[in-house]
Motif scaffolding. Structure first.
Motif, PDB file in Angstrom:
ATOM      1  N   GLU A 109       0.830  -1.187   0.000  1.00 32.60           N
ATOM      2  CA  GLU A 109       0.000   0.000   0.000  1.00 32.60           C
ATOM      3  C   GLU A 109       0.874   1.251   0.000  1.00 32.60           C
ATOM      4  N   MET A 110       0.236   2.378  -0.129  1.00 30.55           N
ATOM      5  CA  MET A 110       0.962   3.645  -0.125  1.00 30.55           C
ATOM      6  C   MET A 110       1.577   3.872   1.248  1.00 30.55           C
ATOM      7  N   PRO A 111       2.693   4.611   1.285  1.00 29.20           N
ATOM      8  CA  PRO A 111       3.317   4.887   2.583  1.00 29.20           C
ATOM      9  C   PRO A 111       2.407   5.729   3.467  1.00 29.20           C
ATOM     10  N   PRO A 112       2.534   5.599   4.762  1.00 38.53           N
ATOM     11  CA  PRO A 112       1.706   6.380   5.683  1.00 38.53           C
ATOM     12  C   PRO A 112       1.951   7.883   5.529  1.00 38.53           C
ATOM     13  N   LYS A 113       0.978   8.648   5.972  1.00 42.46           N
ATOM     14  CA  LYS A 113       1.061  10.108   5.835  1.00 42.46           C
ATOM     15  C   LYS A 113       2.247  10.690   6.600  1.00 42.46           C
ATOM     16  N   ASP A 114       2.569  10.134   7.767  1.00 42.99           N
ATOM     17  CA  ASP A 114       3.705  10.674   8.514  1.00 42.99           C
ATOM     18  C   ASP A 114       5.017  10.409   7.788  1.00 42.99           C
ATOM     19  N   GLN A 132       5.363  10.273   4.497  1.00 48.81           N
ATOM     20  CA  GLN A 132       5.387  11.242   3.399  1.00 48.81           C
ATOM     21  C   GLN A 132       5.818  12.616   3.903  1.00 48.81           C
ATOM     22  N   GLU A 133       5.321  12.980   5.069  1.00 50.09           N
ATOM     23  CA  GLU A 133       5.679  14.267   5.657  1.00 50.09           C
ATOM     24  C   GLU A 133       7.170  14.303   6.012  1.00 50.09           C
ATOM     25  N   ARG A 134       7.683  13.219   6.550  1.00 48.54           N
ATOM     26  CA  ARG A 134       9.105  13.167   6.898  1.00 48.54           C
ATOM     27  C   ARG A 134       9.971  13.275   5.652  1.00 48.54           C
ATOM     28  N   LEU A 135       9.554  12.607   4.574  1.00 49.28           N
ATOM     29  CA  LEU A 135      10.304  12.690   3.323  1.00 49.28           C
ATOM     30  C   LEU A 135      10.305  14.119   2.806  1.00 49.28           C
ATOM     31  N   ARG A 136       9.168  14.794   2.887  1.00 52.63           N
ATOM     32  CA  ARG A 136       9.069  16.173   2.440  1.00 52.63           C
ATOM     33  C   ARG A 136       9.992  17.075   3.261  1.00 52.63           C
ATOM     34  N   ILE A 137      10.071  16.835   4.570  1.00 51.98           N
ATOM     35  CA  ILE A 137      10.946  17.638   5.433  1.00 51.98           C
ATOM     36  C   ILE A 137      12.414  17.389   5.111  1.00 51.98           C
ATOM     37  N   VAL A 138      12.786  16.135   4.867  1.00 54.30           N
ATOM     38  CA  VAL A 138      14.180  15.822   4.524  1.00 54.30           C
ATOM     39  C   VAL A 138      14.545  16.445   3.177  1.00 54.30           C
ATOM     40  N   GLN A 139      13.623  16.436   2.224  1.00 55.86           N
ATOM     41  CA  GLN A 139      13.890  17.074   0.932  1.00 55.86           C
ATOM     42  C   GLN A 139      14.039  18.587   1.093  1.00 55.86           C
ATOM     43  N   PHE A 140      13.238  19.185   1.973  1.00 56.17           N
ATOM     44  CA  PHE A 140      13.375  20.613   2.280  1.00 56.17           C
ATOM     45  C   PHE A 140      14.750  20.885   2.875  1.00 56.17           C
ATOM     46  N   TRP A 141      15.191  20.008   3.757  1.00 57.92           N
ATOM     47  CA  TRP A 141      16.502  20.145   4.382  1.00 57.92           C
ATOM     48  C   TRP A 141      17.596  20.132   3.317  1.00 57.92           C
TER      49      TRP A 141
END
Length: 72
Positions: A24-29, A31-40
């Motif tokens: 299944e798709m990854p959990p929302k948290d 996805q949020e962590r990945l977005r934060i690491v990409q921002f970093w």
């Protein structure tokens, strides 16, 4: 009346059902962590800490977990 489980007498049902979350798709948290690491990666460590309110240690831990999973 006796209650039986869904996978009653189906060989390997519970093993396959346990692996079902991997497809299944990854959990929302996550996805949020990945977005934060990409921002970093794009804006830097201090900006990520200030923007999202997470500590340096947490960011490094999330990046290590991402690297251990092969970028997924």
């Amino acid at each position: 009346m006796q209650v039986q489980h869904v996978g009653y007498r189906i060989r390997g049902f519970y093993r396959v059902a346990g692996l079902g979350h991997l497809w299944e798709m990854p959990p929302k948290d996550a996805q949020e962590r990945l977005r934060i690491v990409q921002f970093w990666d794009k804006h830097g460590l201090v900006a990520a800490c200030d923007a999202f309110g997470v500590s340096r240690r947490t960011l490094y831990r999330w990046r290590a977990a991402l690297k251990a999973e092969g970028g997924n």
